[in-house]
Design a protein around this motif. Sequence first.
Motif, PDB file in Angstrom:
ATOM      1  N   ASP A  21       0.861  -1.173   0.000  1.00 35.96           N
ATOM      2  CA  ASP A  21       0.000   0.000   0.000  1.00 35.96           C
ATOM      3  C   ASP A  21       0.903   1.231   0.000  1.00 35.96           C
ATOM      4  O   ASP A  21       1.190   1.806   1.053  1.00 35.96           O
ATOM      5  N   ARG A  22       1.383   1.592  -1.198  1.00 37.31           N
ATOM      6  CA  ARG A  22       2.328   2.695  -1.312  1.00 37.31           C
ATOM      7  C   ARG A  22       1.654   4.015  -0.934  1.00 37.31           C
ATOM      8  O   ARG A  22       0.568   4.289  -1.441  1.00 37.31           O
ATOM      9  N   PRO A  23       2.286   4.846  -0.135  1.00 33.30           N
ATOM     10  CA  PRO A  23       3.573   4.659   0.536  1.00 33.30           C
ATOM     11  C   PRO A  23       3.425   4.354   2.031  1.00 33.30           C
ATOM     12  O   PRO A  23       4.317   4.664   2.798  1.00 33.30           O
ATOM     13  N   ARG A  24       2.301   3.759   2.407  1.00 27.41           N
ATOM     14  CA  ARG A  24       2.031   3.627   3.843  1.00 27.41           C
ATOM     15  C   ARG A  24       2.493   2.313   4.459  1.00 27.41           C
ATOM     16  O   ARG A  24       2.958   2.268   5.598  1.00 27.41           O
ATOM     17  N   ARG A  25       2.325   1.230   3.711  1.00 28.24           N
ATOM     18  CA  ARG A  25       2.559  -0.054   4.356  1.00 28.24           C
ATOM     19  C   ARG A  25       3.063  -1.088   3.360  1.00 28.24           C
ATOM     20  O   ARG A  25       2.590  -1.171   2.224  1.00 28.24           O
ATOM     21  N   LEU A  26       4.009  -1.893   3.826  1.00 29.65           N
ATOM     22  CA  LEU A  26       4.564  -2.977   3.015  1.00 29.65           C
ATOM     23  C   LEU A  26       4.793  -4.166   3.949  1.00 29.65           C
ATOM     24  O   LEU A  26       5.426  -4.016   4.989  1.00 29.65           O
ATOM     25  N   VAL A  27       4.248  -5.303   3.575  1.00 29.99           N
ATOM     26  CA  VAL A  27       4.407  -6.503   4.406  1.00 29.99           C
ATOM     27  C   VAL A  27       4.900  -7.634   3.514  1.00 29.99           C
ATOM     28  O   VAL A  27       4.373  -7.832   2.416  1.00 29.99           O
ATOM     29  N   PHE A  28       5.914  -8.345   3.981  1.00 29.55           N
ATOM     30  CA  PHE A  28       6.400  -9.484   3.202  1.00 29.55           C
ATOM     31  C   PHE A  28       6.865 -10.610   4.118  1.00 29.55           C
ATOM     32  O   PHE A  28       7.254 -10.368   5.261  1.00 29.55           O
ATOM     33  N   THR A  29       6.785 -11.829   3.585  1.00 27.72           N
ATOM     34  CA  THR A  29       7.401 -12.947   4.293  1.00 27.72           C
ATOM     35  C   THR A  29       8.894 -12.865   4.032  1.00 27.72           C
ATOM     36  O   THR A  29       9.341 -12.285   3.034  1.00 27.72           O
ATOM     37  N   PHE A  30       9.675 -13.450   4.913  1.00 27.81           N
ATOM     38  CA  PHE A  30      11.122 -13.316   4.784  1.00 27.81           C
ATOM     39  C   PHE A  30      11.807 -14.570   5.311  1.00 27.81           C
ATOM     40  O   PHE A  30      11.483 -15.052   6.390  1.00 27.81           O
ATOM     41  N   ALA A  31      12.737 -15.072   4.513  1.00 26.82           N
ATOM     42  CA  ALA A  31      13.521 -16.220   4.958  1.00 26.82           C
ATOM     43  C   ALA A  31      14.921 -16.158   4.346  1.00 26.82           C
ATOM     44  O   ALA A  31      15.115 -15.581   3.273  1.00 26.82           O
ATOM     45  N   VAL A  32      15.862 -16.714   5.059  1.00 27.84           N
ATOM     46  CA  VAL A  32      17.210 -16.913   4.534  1.00 27.84           C
ATOM     47  C   VAL A  32      17.423 -18.422   4.570  1.00 27.84           C
ATOM     48  O   VAL A  32      17.859 -18.967   5.580  1.00 27.84           O
ATOM     49  N   PRO A  33      17.077 -19.110   3.456  1.00 26.91           N
ATOM     50  CA  PRO A  33      17.028 -20.572   3.476  1.00 26.91           C
ATOM     51  C   PRO A  33      18.355 -21.224   3.899  1.00 26.91           C
ATOM     52  O   PRO A  33      18.349 -22.314   4.461  1.00 26.91           O
ATOM     53  N   LYS A  34      19.455 -20.546   3.639  1.00 29.09           N
ATOM     54  CA  LYS A  34      20.750 -21.117   4.000  1.00 29.09           C
ATOM     55  C   LYS A  34      20.872 -21.309   5.516  1.00 29.09           C
ATOM     56  O   LYS A  34      21.515 -22.232   5.986  1.00 29.09           O
ATOM     57  N   PHE A  35      20.266 -20.413   6.261  1.00 30.25           N
ATOM     58  CA  PHE A  35      20.402 -20.469   7.714  1.00 30.25           C
ATOM     59  C   PHE A  35      19.191 -21.070   8.414  1.00 30.25           C
ATOM     60  O   PHE A  35      19.302 -21.614   9.504  1.00 30.25           O
ATOM     61  N   SER A  36      18.015 -20.918   7.791  1.00 31.61           N
ATOM     62  CA  SER A  36      16.819 -21.414   8.450  1.00 31.61           C
ATOM     63  C   SER A  36      15.686 -21.529   7.439  1.00 31.61           C
ATOM     64  O   SER A  36      15.523 -20.677   6.571  1.00 31.61           O
ATOM     65  N   THR A  37      14.907 -22.570   7.572  1.00 23.80           N
ATOM     66  CA  THR A  37      13.765 -22.728   6.679  1.00 23.80           C
ATOM     67  C   THR A  37      12.545 -21.984   7.213  1.00 23.80           C
ATOM     68  O   THR A  37      11.515 -21.929   6.555  1.00 23.80           O
ATOM     69  N   GLU A  38      12.689 -21.413   8.392  1.00 23.63           N
ATOM     70  CA  GLU A  38      11.584 -20.665   8.989  1.00 23.63           C
ATOM     71  C   GLU A  38      11.197 -19.486   8.112  1.00 23.63           C
ATOM     72  O   GLU A  38      12.052 -18.706   7.710  1.00 23.63           O
ATOM     73  N   ALA A  39       9.912 -19.345   7.847  1.00 27.56           N
ATOM     74  CA  ALA A  39       9.443 -18.138   7.183  1.00 27.56           C
ATOM     75  C   ALA A  39       8.991 -17.167   8.264  1.00 27.56           C
ATOM     76  O   ALA A  39       8.209 -17.516   9.138  1.00 27.56           O
ATOM     77  N   THR A  40       9.528 -15.978   8.218  1.00 30.72           N
ATOM     78  CA  THR A  40       9.147 -14.964   9.187  1.00 30.72           C
ATOM     79  C   THR A  40       8.403 -13.859   8.431  1.00 30.72           C
ATOM     80  O   THR A  40       8.249 -13.932   7.220  1.00 30.72           O
TER      81      THR A  40
END
Lengths: 144, 106
Positions: A78-97
Amino acid sequence: MTFDPDRTARVTRRFDASIERVFDAWLDPQKAGTWLFATPTGQIVRVEIDARVGGSFVITRREGNDDIEHVGTYLELDRPRRLVFTFAVPKFSTEATRVSLDFKALSKGCELTLTHEGVLPEWLDRTTEGWGGILSSLAGVLDH
Amino acid sequence: MRRETRVTELAEPFAMSLPAVSKHIRVLERARLVRRRRVWREHLVSFNPAPLEEIGAWVEKTRAFWSAQLDALDDLLKAEDAAAARKPDRKRSPQPTRPSKRGASR
């Protein structure tokens, strides 16, 4: 002892730049490639950003012989108020944050509040169940 | 050393059956928040705060990570401003004919 586990990291920062510029710096591949997930020792070698709800991003940093991918999917945009995304660094963890960015225009510049929520383990997902009380009770035994 | 308590004693203040309490304790055991050992017929449980401390460490690490990221973002924006100030006729200066759409590159 109160039992109040919270796996949320929050950072608030003010910028002199306009709210639109700060927002766009997260989604413009050319700009994001210069700062997002960059480190002094690493080099960003790949930036792919599909900036729409349901779109994904991949930003790869090379550290020596290691390629470290940062991946996610945009959940709200919702530019420019809000941005939400899932985030993961698969090399270190499979957890999606999940990372939420909330932008607020100021008379000069803007303020960004970043909220990064980690995955809640099973025992944290069950806040309505009895184990919370049991754990508090058990933890309370320590204090007496 | 963490103090131990009997499961029956722990269950007393709760309006729950002993098996229900036992089920919750198993969840906590899997999460390593609770240790249980058996002495004769008695189940003794104790609290282990380590997983909570790990969460605290994750929060600290994550905040430090994003702080560094936002520093880098601020540096980029300031560098852009400095570059624009040196070249006043570049795209970052206001355009008189239409509203500025600077940065909107998508």
